[in-house]
Design a protein around this motif. Structure first.
Motif, PDB file in Angstrom:
ATOM      1  N   ASP A  69       0.871  -1.169   0.000  1.00 14.34           N
ATOM      2  CA  ASP A  69       0.000   0.000   0.000  1.00 14.34           C
ATOM      3  C   ASP A  69       0.914   1.226   0.000  1.00 14.34           C
ATOM      4  OD1 ASP A  69      -1.661   2.135   0.502  1.00 14.34           O
ATOM      5  OD2 ASP A  69      -2.833   1.120   2.052  1.00 14.34           O
ATOM      6  N   THR A  71       0.122   4.406  -0.353  1.00 14.52           N
ATOM      7  CA  THR A  71      -0.590   5.661  -0.128  1.00 14.52           C
ATOM      8  C   THR A  71       0.342   6.726   0.431  1.00 14.52           C
ATOM      9  OG1 THR A  71      -2.644   4.441   0.290  1.00 14.52           O
ATOM     10  CG2 THR A  71      -2.554   6.736   1.039  1.00 14.52           C
ATOM     11  N   SER A  84      -1.159   7.431  -8.547  1.00 11.45           N
ATOM     12  CA  SER A  84      -1.365   6.177  -7.830  1.00 11.45           C
ATOM     13  C   SER A  84      -0.155   5.294  -8.082  1.00 11.45           C
ATOM     14  CB  SER A  84      -2.656   5.497  -8.299  1.00 11.45           C
ATOM     15  OG  SER A  84      -2.924   4.342  -7.534  1.00 11.45           O
TER      16      SER A  84
END
Length: 229
Positions: A69, A71, A84
């Motif tokens: 992940d 993020t 992203s």
């Protein structure tokens, strides 16, 4: 196994900070997993590499047992509103690798050897700094790693010696950075190999792709990626 690609926004201070230190970037990569895979043992490990194709195109590649992940990387060093990352299932490619397959490859590695100046001194890990020795470092490991770097036809060789293989060495870098909790700085020689290989032992080659090749894997070395010829 998963293969992930993330593009840095190099205009951001956060991206430049991460790219300035393999130690900081390693921590950021490992923070991408809720359960951090072990760095030791017989199982696959997290491998990563930075590819700077140009000043505006700098990518992070990660091979890992689980999906990361990223993020926090998007927020710190990417495009929070529009950016992203891409993660692909690596297992089907690994499963279909077969002896005789030919692939283009890229590998960033830390080519080193043990040496000592006198018989009374202990051996010391020392970087290979010459292109010929850096080439030999890879060729000495290819059989055990399950592949063979392809030979170059004589009519395409530009030098009488040192140009026998489909192999280019570039982005030779001497890195120096601090390590958390230690006063001394870490120095590291890294080089990137681009070339053409043939798989000789599929099982050994799968291990190379998922466990890495050489030392300094925590600092962005050891990850080999493939592209169709």
């Amino acid at each position: 196994m998963q293969l992930t690609r993330f593009r840095f926004n190099v205009a951001r201070i956060g991206a430049r900070r991460l790219l300035s230190s393999p130690q900081i970037l390693h921590a950021a990569v490992m923070s991408s997993f809720a359960d951090i895979p072990p760095a030791a043992g017989d199982g696959p490990r997290v491998l990563w590499r930075i590819d700077a194709n140009s000043r505006a195109e700098t990518y992070l590649y990660i091979v890992s047992p689980d999906k990361p992940d990223l993020t926090h990387l998007v927020e710190q060093a990417g495009w929070p509103q529009t950016g992203s990352w891409d993660t692909y299932d690596y297992t089907p490619l690994l499963a279909r690798l077969a002896a005789g397959d030919r692939w283009s490859f890229r590998l960033t590695a830390n080519p080193v050897h043990t040496a000592r100046r006198t018989d009374d001194e202990p051996t010391k890990i020392t970087a290979h700094v010459g292109i010929r020795h850096q080439t030999d470092w890879l060729l000495q490991r290819q059989e055990r790693a399950g592949f063979a770097v392809q030979s170059k036809p004589p009519h395409r060789r530009h030098l009488p010696e040192g140009d026998e293989h489909e192999l280019v060495i570039h982005n030779r870098r001497q890195l120096a950075f601090g390590k958390t909790g230690q006063r001394h700085r870490v120095t590291l020689m890294t080089v990137t190999y681009d070339g053409l290989l043939e798989i000789t032992d599929p099982d050994a080659f799968r291990r190379t792709l998922t466990h890495g090749l050489g030392r300094a894997k925590a600092y962005g070395c050891g990850l080999m990626t493939l592209a169709a010829v």
